[in-house]
Structures are given as C-alpha cells and as structure tokens.
Design a protein around this motif. Structure first.
Motif, short mmCIF file in Angstrom:
data_model
loop_
_atom_site.label_atom_id
_atom_site.label_comp_id
_atom_site.label_asym_id
_atom_site.label_seq_id
_atom_site.Cartn_x
_atom_site.Cartn_y
_atom_site.Cartn_z
N ASP A 140 0.83 -1.20 0.00
CA ASP A 140 0.00 0.00 0.00
C ASP A 140 0.87 1.26 0.00
N MET A 141 1.95 1.26 0.75
CA MET A 141 2.83 2.43 0.81
C MET A 141 3.56 2.64 -0.52
N ILE A 142 3.94 1.57 -1.18
CA ILE A 142 4.64 1.69 -2.47
C ILE A 142 3.75 2.40 -3.49
N PHE A 143 2.50 1.97 -3.64
CA PHE A 143 1.62 2.55 -4.65
C PHE A 143 1.10 3.92 -4.23
N ASN A 144 1.03 4.21 -2.93
CA ASN A 144 0.68 5.56 -2.51
C ASN A 144 1.77 6.56 -2.88
N SER A 145 3.02 6.09 -2.94
CA SER A 145 4.14 6.98 -3.22
C SER A 145 4.34 7.20 -4.71
N ILE A 146 4.19 6.17 -5.52
CA ILE A 146 4.51 6.28 -6.95
C ILE A 146 3.27 6.29 -7.83
N GLY A 147 2.10 6.40 -7.21
CA GLY A 147 0.87 6.32 -8.00
C GLY A 147 0.79 7.30 -9.15
N PRO A 148 1.06 8.60 -8.94
CA PRO A 148 0.95 9.55 -10.07
C PRO A 148 2.05 9.42 -11.11
N TYR A 149 3.11 8.68 -10.80
CA TYR A 149 4.26 8.64 -11.69
C TYR A 149 4.45 7.25 -12.33
N GLN A 150 3.41 6.45 -12.33
CA GLN A 150 3.55 5.12 -12.91
C GLN A 150 3.51 5.19 -14.44
N ALA A 151 4.32 4.35 -15.05
CA ALA A 151 4.31 4.23 -16.51
C ALA A 151 3.14 3.35 -16.95
N TYR A 215 7.78 4.88 -13.02
CA TYR A 215 7.96 3.69 -12.21
C TYR A 215 7.01 2.59 -12.69
N SER A 216 7.43 1.37 -12.40
CA SER A 216 6.57 0.21 -12.66
C SER A 216 6.95 -0.87 -11.67
N VAL A 217 5.95 -1.60 -11.14
CA VAL A 217 6.13 -2.58 -10.08
C VAL A 217 5.88 -3.97 -10.65
N PHE A 218 6.79 -4.90 -10.35
CA PHE A 218 6.67 -6.30 -10.75
C PHE A 218 6.71 -7.16 -9.48
N VAL A 219 5.86 -8.19 -9.46
CA VAL A 219 5.74 -9.06 -8.29
C VAL A 219 5.98 -10.50 -8.72
N SER A 220 6.80 -11.22 -7.93
CA SER A 220 7.00 -12.66 -8.11
C SER A 220 6.93 -13.33 -6.74
N TYR A 221 6.44 -14.56 -6.72
CA TYR A 221 6.20 -15.27 -5.46
C TYR A 221 6.68 -16.70 -5.61
N ILE A 222 7.63 -17.12 -4.77
CA ILE A 222 8.19 -18.46 -4.84
C ILE A 222 8.16 -19.08 -3.45
N GLU A 223 8.39 -20.39 -3.40
CA GLU A 223 8.54 -21.09 -2.14
C GLU A 223 9.70 -22.07 -2.26
N ILE A 224 10.39 -22.30 -1.15
CA ILE A 224 11.50 -23.25 -1.08
C ILE A 224 11.02 -24.42 -0.24
N TYR A 225 10.72 -25.54 -0.91
CA TYR A 225 10.13 -26.71 -0.26
C TYR A 225 11.05 -27.90 -0.47
N ASN A 226 11.51 -28.49 0.63
CA ASN A 226 12.45 -29.61 0.59
C ASN A 226 13.70 -29.27 -0.23
N ASN A 227 14.14 -28.01 -0.05
CA ASN A 227 15.35 -27.49 -0.72
C ASN A 227 15.18 -27.45 -2.24
N TYR A 228 13.94 -27.33 -2.72
CA TYR A 228 13.64 -27.10 -4.13
C TYR A 228 12.82 -25.81 -4.24
N ILE A 229 13.04 -25.08 -5.34
CA ILE A 229 12.36 -23.80 -5.55
C ILE A 229 11.20 -24.02 -6.52
#
Length: 856
Positions: A140-151, A215-229
């Motif tokens: 929420d803080m990230i997009f409140n700060s760069i909202g008017p300046y997003q590409a 600015y532009s925001v990219f999100v990625s989500y991973i997990e490390i399970y049994n030492n595998y990504i």
C-alpha cells in the motif's frame, strides 16, 4: 534464522559510476523481537518484557539449567522489543517503512520473520482481515508513493535475465492489445475480507520521490520446499486424470553477479489491490499442513519479491528515456521462514518427518553461515561461507555482499512448552546482532535538469488555457506562422538620410511599409481561409472518426456484455468447482488419514512379523542345539545302559555258573562213600570251594557302580557342593550317601559354587507307601558369559527302603528254614547262594537297591 553480511576480505566489484553514499560503510544487523500473547490465560509464561529493548527468560518449573539444579534467568537485548499489546501499524512503522523508503530510492531490502512453529510469523508478515501485516502495508505504501508517476503497462519489460528493458509507446500499445486479445485469464474481484487487509488507517507515503522518473512494479512469489524452488504464480494446465507436478526452478547469476530464479513468472501490477490479489493467488498453492502444534503449519519458506523499475524522463519531460543503462531496478524481499520444530513434539511421521528435516537442515545451514561470517569479522579469518549448501542462503547471497538492508523480526511464544526452542532462538538472535553489515552504494542518476515533468505539465496547462481563451488553435497559431512569413516579404529600401532636407527617402520608406503591410494582410487572409478549409476538413474527418468510434464502442459494449455474462457463468462454474474441490480435499484428507493409519498398521505388523520370525529362528537354533545335546546324551546313556546290561547279564551268568558248581560239588560230595556228613550249619563267611582256578573269580552281587557317574574324573580331583537342607531327617539306615571331597552347605552361595565342579541337592519326600524317599539331584557347575556360575542338572538318584516285620511265632515271614534245618541239600545250596550273593543288611530289612534317573 538470519541472512546477513560478512566482512569482505576481497574488494567488491566496482560500481558503474562513482557516487556518494549517505550511510556509513558498515553497521550492525537490526533484529527486532515480537512476543505473542498466550493462548490460555492461566498458562505458565516464561518471557517477561523488561524494557523497550530487553526481554528476560524464566526457566519453567522443573527445568534445571545449571549443575546445582537452580533456575537461571537470562536477558537478551534487541533493536526494539514489541510486547503483546503492540499493533500491526506500529510494527510496520519501525520495521518495514524504512525498507520501503529505500526501495523507492533505488536500494534493495530484505525482511524476514524467524521463530519456532506457532510463534506468529505468518500473522506478522501477512496479517488477518482488519489487521494487515507487514506485506500488505508495504504494498500500500509503495503505490501511494509512486501512484501519479507510474508508466503505462508493458512500457517496462523483463528480459528473463534479471534485467529490464524500455519499450516505446507504440510497442507497448501493441503489447497491450496482444495481451488483452490472447489472454484468457479474467481478473476476479478480491474477497472483501482479504481486501480489508490492505487498507490502512493512515496512507503512508515516501518523501522525496523523483518526479522526473516513471515507475513500474513487478511481483513474483516463490517457495523453497524440501530445498527445491517452486514458482507459486506459474499457471499449470490442470489435468484431472493425470495431474502434472510443478517443476522446480534453478538459481542463476546475472551479469552483475546477482542471484535470481530463472524462469520465474514476474507479474506487472498497477495497484496495491492487484498486487495483493497476485500474492493471495500464490498463497493458496503454498505447502501447509496440520500438526500437533499448529493447525496450519508452513512446510516451506515463502519469498515475495517486489521489483521496482525506475527510468528517467527525456529532456522535454514527455516520454521515458530509451536507454537501458539508465533503468534502475530495486527489489524488496519479504520472507516468511518455516518454523523449526521437533518431531517428538509435533508427532510427525512419513512425509511430515522429511519436511521437518529439510526445514531444520536449511535453518541450520543458515546458522552456520552467520557463525562463519561473525568468525571472519572478529578473528580476521577468511573461511569460505557455505552459501550453496542451502537454497535459502544461496538465493540471498548478494545481501551477504552488501546489496541492501537486512532486518529480522524474531517471533516468540511465551508458553513454557517452547522454552528450550525459544532459548536457542534468542542465542542465535544475539549472535546475529554482532555481525557487521556492508552498506550499499547509491544508484547513479541521469544528468538532465530536475523538474522536467512539472515544467512540461505547466506549459501544457498554460497552452490549453490560452487556446480556450482565444477560441481555438487558429488565432493562437497565426503569430508563429506570420513570423515565418515575414522573411518572404519584399525587402525595405535604404532609409539612410544624408541631407536634412531629403524628401524622397521617407516617402519611399512609407510606401514600402504600406506595401509590406498590404501583402502581409493578404497572406493573413489567405492563411485564414486555408486554415478554415483545413479545419472544416478536419471536423468532417473527426466526425467520421467519432462515428466510427461510436460503432466500435457499441461493438465493445456488446463484447463487454458478453464478457460479463461469460464472467458470471465462469464465476458460477468456479464456485461449483471450488465446492467440488473442497469435497475432494476432504475426501483426500480422509483417504490420507486412512492410508497413514493402514501404513502404520502395516509397519507394525511387519515389525511384529520380523520379531516373530527372529524369535522363531532363535527358537529353532535353540531347539536344534537342545536336540543335538539330547541326542548326544541319549547316545551316551544308551551306551552306558548297554554296558550295564551286559555286565549285569555276565554277573548273572557267573552267579548261575557258581551255583551250579557248588551244587555239583555238594552232589558229588554226598554221593562219595566214606565222606563225613557236612556240619549242621554254615555261615555266610565260609569261603566256597574253588576247584576251577582257571575260571574267572566271581563278581560281588552288589549293584555295580556305573562308570558314567563316577564321583571324580581324575582320581578325586572334582569337588562337590553338597546341599543338604536343615530340614533333612536322619533315617538311621546302614547305607548313607557319603560324598568325599565336598563342601556341605545348607544354602548355596556364589563363593561355594566358584570353588566346585559338581553340585548335589538332597531332597526328601513321603512316598505312596508312607516311607520317606530320598532323592539326590546332581548337576554340573558351569560358568556364564556374565562371569557368574550356573548349575545344569543332569540326573537324579532315588534312595528307597522297605521295612518287613517277622511273624509272631518267631519263624521267617517268607517260610524259610529255621536255624537247625540244614539237613536238606537243596535248602543248604539256596541258603548259601542267597547269603553269598545278598547284601549284609540288618535283621528285618531288605535292600531294594538304588533307582537312578537321568534328567537332561
């Protein structure tokens, strides 16, 4: 478990451009502590908050910590301690807000939660409806700060090598159209309760945002399970018949020596709600399980990577600068580590044991890295840090080299059952705070004049205002066109005055000026006419375009209506599928429980069968040994009995032969003439005449002693333990069991058994005829493996006596002859033979011998 930096012995790679850092070269790691409230009010508490930076641990009752058995209280200090009454917003202000500020200013950051299972790590990171955690508040803080300046979307594009590229407006527009036409994924509305986690009481913003950048925001989500990504955002085609398992990802190093996950999906988001929706979609795929300590225990380390791409505007402030080297990429990693646990407390088995082992191993490797870093800094050594032993440490290797800030929130549970694990967490946190952290350098900026965006926007607003005041763009554009036409007017004549009375130069100049003014006015009229005609043409074309756009708009509205209907249909289908999925999950859980129970029963039965088979093999071996020993003993016993029987038969033959000899001698003597009569009485001590000297001497008629049961093996070398109980009765018989070279005891002892080789026990009991029967139970003393002695009984000898009384008339009870009845030859022969072959017993007794039984 923490990820921190080591004091580098080798210089870091040089930055691309020199810059000034606002931070000191090194600082210390910042560790925060958060205490979770007790679940039960009357439960024993082992943690006390002393101050805003110190906590104290009390050993619970029954837990001894020193050699004297006394309780020990220990204190630990942190950057800040948050008690049970702390709110989520206060925690965000102290911990995550500075990292978000650094992210927007082009610096990296790493924030993770650490603690044992059930200490509140996931709640601290994610939160709950109405109480958003560090992650949603940071978004929420990230997009409140760069909202008017997003590409615009797809202006920034990832190059699949941990870098960013900048596309022009045309390519971005084509990319948007292609994605919208080809994408079949429909954005679903976020659950209101989950969306409430993003809303904050106060809209936080970062001060000093560069307004001349996009600015532009990219999100990625991973997990490390049994030492595998695994990528939690990857879209897999679901196959109900044969589902395809997720593919693990690999770690690679880019050209700047930064580690990244190859092939990981990065989603561009334009709002906090959209970013959190992407996160929640991956959160549903995360590995969780129900354990004894936690209803939803995390079985993997989850990492949410927020990348912020930043590029400056051009000199005019209109478009993004098309220079890849000017693009700055900063990232914030939010890590929720899985809790360490003991399988004994969780009751884990099967898959859960393997998961817990991998979790504990990765956390242990992280602890090892921290210890080696601290040792290198304190002792000046240059030991190699084992980053590659675990995916967690290998992924965040760049932070060890000073690529950003690292902060940790240690979550603890104050209940007494977690005291030992909490003590280890505190010791590790205390060790981590002593590790020095290298500070990152500032990112280089472009050399354009600041304030370009604001000036360009102000110019556009002023131009629009002037056009509105003048009624359109015609009059406003006339001065600039006329100024360009001035160069096409006739030149002016010479205006130099050489004489004050010159009347020719000034009129000529006035005429030229009037001519130029007339030509200029004609050009203005012609330009106005052409502009009016062009404006009419433009209006007609604009009307055509508007009509065409209205037609397209109607078509788009129809498509939207169709899409809405399709969305409603898909939502209904999705709800139905979710209901089916819930039913299948419940059924799967039941089947898994049944499978676990059957597997446990199968393992139990297999173990029982193995034990029975092992016992059976041991019993077979034992029985085989017993059979062998018994067979050997019976062979010896048979040999002994055969020998005894042969000896007895030989004795009987000798006795009969002797009787016949005596009978023959008597008959011969009685028939010989002139021989005197025999004396009237003959005692048993008189020797029998022996005419056959060559014949073998007769063997006594007493019962022969069997050679197998000799009382000594080597001329009296054996010693016996003669065990006679104190309750034994003296029968007063002539024959008494006497054992030479023996130790008589009433109670056997280890000392007596160690000195002897044989053992005999005297036992008396009343027989069926009322007489007392004595048994001699014999055995051999053997040594055991443990150094003691044991007795193995081999045979039993039974001593039995019978008492016969004489008749009242004084005659023998068996009708034998009297003392003077020696006239009959047959009577004399039988008496002599009986007295010679019989035993010397007292009057009125008859000896029935010794009965011996062998007992294996």
């Amino acid at each position: 478990i923490l990820l921190f930096f080591r004091k580098c012995k080798t210089p870091r790679r040089p930055p691309k451009k020199p810059s000034i850092s606002f931070y000191p070269p090194v600082t210390f790691a910042q560790v925060y502590c958060r205490v979770r409230p007790l679940g039960v009010e009357d439960e024993e508490c082992c943690i006390e908050v002393i101050s805003s930076a110190t906590i104290q641990l009390h050993a619970p009752e029954g837990f001894k910590t020193n050699r004297n058995g006394e309780y020990k209280e220990t204190q630990y200090s942190f950057k800040k301690v948050f008690g049970v009454s702390i709110s989520q917003i206060e925690l965000f202000e102290h911990v995550a807000k500075p990292l978000v500020d650094d992210l927007i200013h082009g610096k990296n950051g790493l924030l993770f939660t650490y603690g044992v299972t059930g200490s509140g790590k996931t709640f601290t990171m994610t939160g709950s409806p109405g109480q958003g955690g560090l992650l949603p508040r940071s978004l929420d803080m990230i997009f409140n700060s760069i909202g008017p300046y997003q590409a615009k979307r797809y202006v920034f594009k990832t190059d699949d090598k941990n870098g960013m590229e900048v596309q022009n407006e045309v390519d971005a527009l084509l990319e948007r159209q292609r994605r919208e036409n080809n994408s079949l994924l429909l954005q679903q509305k976020l659950d209101p309760e989950i969306a409430d986690m993003i809303k904050s009481e106060e809209a936080y913003k970062t001060e000093g945002v560069d307004e001349d950048s996009s600015y532009s925001v990219f999100v990625s989500y991973i997990e490390i399970y049994n030492n595998y990504i695994y990528d939690l955002l990857e879209e897999n085609q679901e196959d109900a018949i044969k589902p395809k398992p997720p593919q693990s990802k690999t770690l690679r190093e880019d050209q700047n020596h930064n580690m990244y996950v190859a092939g990981c999906m990065e989603v561009e988001v334009k709002s906090a709600e959209e970013a959190f929706q992407v996160f929640w979609r991956g959160q549903k795929k995360r590995k969780v399980a129900n354990t004894r300590l936690n209803r939803e225990s995390s079985r993997s380390h989850s990492v949410l990577i927020v990348k912020l791409a930043q590029a400056p505007l051009d000199a005019d402030g209109d478009n993004i600068l098309q220079d890849k080297n000017q693009v700055t990429v900063s990232q914030l990693c939010l890590v929720d580590l899985a809790g360490s646990e003991r399988t004994g407390r969780t009751g884990a088995e099967g898959t859960r044991i393997r998961e817990a082992g991998n979790i504990n191993q990765s956390l242990l490797n992280l602890r090892t890295c921290i210890e080696i870093l601290r040792e290198n800094q304190l002792c000046g050594t240059n030991r190699m840090v084992p980053y590659r032993d675990s995916k967690v440490t290998h992924l965040f290797k760049n932070y060890f080299d000073g690529e950003g800030k690292v902060r940790m929130v240690v979550c603890v549970n104050p209940k007494a059952d977690d005291y030992e694990e909490t003590l280890l967490v505190m010791r590790f946190a205390e060790l981590t705070q002593e590790v020095e952290v290298a500070r990152p350098v500032d990112r280089p900026i472009c050399g354009f004049t600041p304030g370009r965006r604001h000036r360009n926007q102000a110019f556009k607003e002023e131009l629009s205002r002037k056009l509105d005041e003048r009624g359109g763009p015609i009059d406003g554009d006339v001065p600039s066109v006329i100024n360009s036409m001035v160069h096409c007017l006739p030149p002016l004549p010479s205006s130099e005055l050489a004489d004050p009375n010159d009347d020719i130069t000034l009129p000529r100049l006035i005429e030229a000026l009037h001519n130029r003014h007339r030509i200029r006015q004609m050009m203005i009229d012609e330009y106005n006419n052409s502009m009016l005609q062009e404006l009419d043409n433009n209006l007609i074309s604009k009307e055509n375009v508007i009509h065409e756009q209205n037609g397209k708009l109607v078509d788009k509205e129809k498509i939207i209506q169709n899409n809405k209907a399709e969305i409603e249909r898909l939502e209904k289908r999705t709800k139905m599928q979710e209901h089916k999925i819930d039913i299948l999950q419940k059924t799967t859980k039941i089947y898994e429980d049944d499978q676990r129970t059957l597997k446990y029963e199968l393992e139990t039965r297999e173990q029982r069968l193995q034990r029975e088979q092992s016992d059976k093999r041991r019993l077979e071996q034992r029985m085989q040994g017993v059979v062998t020993d018994t067979q050997y003993k019976w062979e010896k016993e048979c040999d002994r009995r055969v020998n005894a029987m042969q000896l007895e038969m030989q004795n009987k033959l000798w006795v009969k032969d002797e009787k016949l000899k005596q009978l023959k001698a008597i008959v011969t003597e009685s028939k010989t003439p002139g021989r005197p009569d025999p004396p009237p009485r003959q005692t048993q001590q008189e020797p029998l005449p022996a005419k056959r000297s060559a014949s073998p001497s007769p063997v006594p008629t007493v019962t022969p002693v069997r050679p197998l049961h000799r009382r000594s093996r080597s001329a009296g070398g054996e010693k016996w333990v003669d065990h006679k109980p104190s309750s034994s009765l003296d029968l007063g018989t002539v024959l008494q069991p006497v054992i030479p070279n023996s130790i008589q005891v009433s109670t056997p002892s280890e000392k007596a058994l160690s000195k002897c080789d044989r053992y005999v026990l005297t036992h008396q009991e009343v027989a069926s005829d009322g007489e007392i029967q004595t048994q001699l139970i014999k055995g051999e003393v053997i040594k055991t493996r443990g150094g003691g002695q044991a007795v193995q009984f081999t045979d039993i000898e039974t001593l039995k006596q019978e008492r016969k009384r004489k008749s009242s008339e004084g005659t023998p009870a068996n009708g034998d002859h009297t003392d003077g009845a020696w006239t009959d030859v047959e009577t004399r022969c039988s008496a002599a033979v009986e007295m010679r072959a019989g035993s010397n017993l007292g009057p009125g007794y008859e000896h029935h011998g010794i009965t011996k039984r062998r007992k294996p």
